[in-house]
Design a protein around this motif. Structure first.
Motif, short mmCIF file in Angstrom:
data_model
loop_
_atom_site.label_atom_id
_atom_site.label_comp_id
_atom_site.label_asym_id
_atom_site.label_seq_id
_atom_site.Cartn_x
_atom_site.Cartn_y
_atom_site.Cartn_z
N GLY A 7 50.97 38.06 40.35
CA GLY A 7 51.02 38.73 41.65
C GLY A 7 51.25 37.70 42.72
N TYR A 129 38.59 45.49 43.46
CA TYR A 129 39.84 44.72 43.39
C TYR A 129 40.10 44.09 42.01
CZ TYR A 129 42.00 40.11 44.76
OH TYR A 129 42.72 38.94 44.84
N VAL A 147 47.67 31.82 37.41
CA VAL A 147 46.98 32.05 38.69
C VAL A 147 46.20 30.80 39.05
CG1 VAL A 147 46.72 34.56 38.62
CG2 VAL A 147 45.07 33.11 37.42
N GLN A 151 41.15 32.68 40.63
CA GLN A 151 41.38 33.96 39.96
C GLN A 151 40.97 33.93 38.47
OE1 GLN A 151 42.42 36.70 41.68
NE2 GLN A 151 42.26 35.36 43.46
N1 TRP Z 1 44.37 38.52 43.08
C1 TRP Z 1 45.54 37.67 43.08
C2 TRP Z 1 45.44 36.66 44.20
O1 TRP Z 1 44.67 36.85 45.12
C3 TRP Z 1 46.79 38.47 43.21
C4 TRP Z 1 46.94 39.41 42.09
C5 TRP Z 1 46.75 40.75 42.11
C6 TRP Z 1 47.29 39.08 40.76
N2 TRP Z 1 46.97 41.30 40.90
C7 TRP Z 1 47.29 40.30 40.04
C8 TRP Z 1 47.60 37.88 40.13
C9 TRP Z 1 47.59 40.32 38.68
C10 TRP Z 1 47.90 37.91 38.78
C11 TRP Z 1 47.89 39.13 38.07
O2 TRP Z 1 46.14 35.68 44.18
#
Ligand code: TRP
Length: 338
Positions: A7, A129, A147, A151
């Motif tokens: 993400g 979340y 990540v 994370q």
């Molecule tokens: N939570 C991640 C961040 O803050 C962003 C994210 C959301 C993400 N969904 C994800 C990352 C799924 C990897 C996979 O950077």
């Protein structure tokens, strides 16, 4: 073909630290693996609305994706870019997984604890979340989820939720690789990532929220402004250049920036400059490297039309909806909703 999924967090205003520490490494990783892996890059826009957004979310989304392309992200048939909210299966699976995740598990998430600390009221989105993040990952059978360290806990939670679900309902989900294995398989460093420091206060990392114009270089700064900021960076009174984050964080930060911006191994930059006594010369060199890099990046950025981004979204979202709906149906059947 295994899937790499991540993400791309949407920032309102990007600074050099975001570029060197997140965007550029992610682009290198994707380009290195795009022949034999599926690469899913998505915009977690449902995550973005958890807190107040600075600026206009739609503008920020387009701008951020453009920076990935300007940084050299290659697009081929294996690479998919899509927006989370355009794939409703994410929200749907989020609900189903909510019925597997426990309050105890989510209560242990340090990011939630930090964000909620001292607040009289915290929205449910902040709490939930990590479960939406699990849905983002599990819908696409992702094996690798590169990540940042902040994370890792969410990724472990994803593994736990998926393992428990599979145990109860059968082999529905691919379990992502453990965090320690991820960085190794993807050829990343120790997974800690690089932290560019604040230029005026090099004990801290560069961040858009630190006060002071000169503390950070924004990707939108003109090359001349960026050069000036480097020239005025805080150093120390040691008088000799050495890479020593503890005693000479300002100088070490400049060496690190030089290495990243010119794509040179840090050790090489260190041996070029170690023992030199002119901080001014080092600053001149880093200022010139940063302004050259920014000028190139900005020229590439400016040449990308919005339409190109919308075209990428259209094909990415077609792929994502097809893939996600197949997985969602399997889950719905497993829990007897279908
Ligand atoms: N939570 C991640 C961040 O803050 C962003 C994210 C959301 C993400 N969904 C994800 C990352 C799924 C990897 C996979 O950077």
């Amino acid at each position: 073909m295994k899937t790499i999924l991540t993400g791309l967090r949407i920032n309102s205003d990007l600074q050099l630290g975001n570029y060197l520490g997140a965007i550029a490494p992610m682009v290198r990783l994707a380009n290195a693996h795009n022949k034999d892996h599926r690469i899913n890059f998505f915009i977690p826009d449902l995550h973005s609305i958890i807190s107040n957004i600075d600026g206009d979310l739609q503008t920020n989304i387009i701008r951020n994706v453009k920076y990935y392309l300007a940084a050299g992200l290659e697009i081929n048939d294996n690479v998919h870019i899509y927006r989370q909210s355009y794939v409703p299966a994410h929200s749907e699976l989020n609900w189903i997984l909510n019925c597997s995740a426990t309050m105890g598990e989510l209560n242990r998430m340090t990011q939630y604890k930090e964000k909620g600390e001292g607040k009289s009221s915290v929205n449910v989105g902040i709490f939930d979340y990590p479960v939406l993040m699990a849905a983002d990952i599990l819908l696409y059978d992702a094996t690798y989820v590169p990540v940042g360290e902040d994370q890792f806990q969410h990724l472990e939670l994803t593994r736990n939720i998926a393992t428990r679900f599979n145990h109860k309902y059968g082999e529905i989900f691919t379990i992502p690789a453990p965090t320690a294995e991820q960085a190794k398989a993807m050829g990343q460093d120790d997974g800690k990532g690089i932290r560019i420091r604040d230029l005026t206060n090099p004990e801290k990392k560069m961040s858009k929220s630190t006060p002071g114009e000169n503390s950070k270089i924004m990707l939108s700064d003109t090359p001349a402004v960026a050069a000036k900021k480097i020239m005025s960076a805080t150093t120390d009174s040691v008088g000799t250049i050495r890479f020593d984050m503890f005693n000479q964080p300002g100088i070490s930060n400049l060496l690190q920036i030089e290495a990243l911006v010119t794509n040179t191994p840090l050790q090489e930059v260190i041996s070029t400059w170690s023992g030199e006594t002119s901080y001014g010369d080092l600053k001149q060199k880093v200022a010139s490297s940063v302004s050259t890099m920014l000028a190139e990046l900005q020229a590439k950025f400016a040449a990308i039309p919005d339409e190109l981004i919308y075209e990428l979204f259209a094909s990415g979202e077609k792929y994502a909806n097809e893939a996600a709906n197949i997985k969602l149906l399997a889950v719905q059947k497993a829990v007897n909703l279908r």
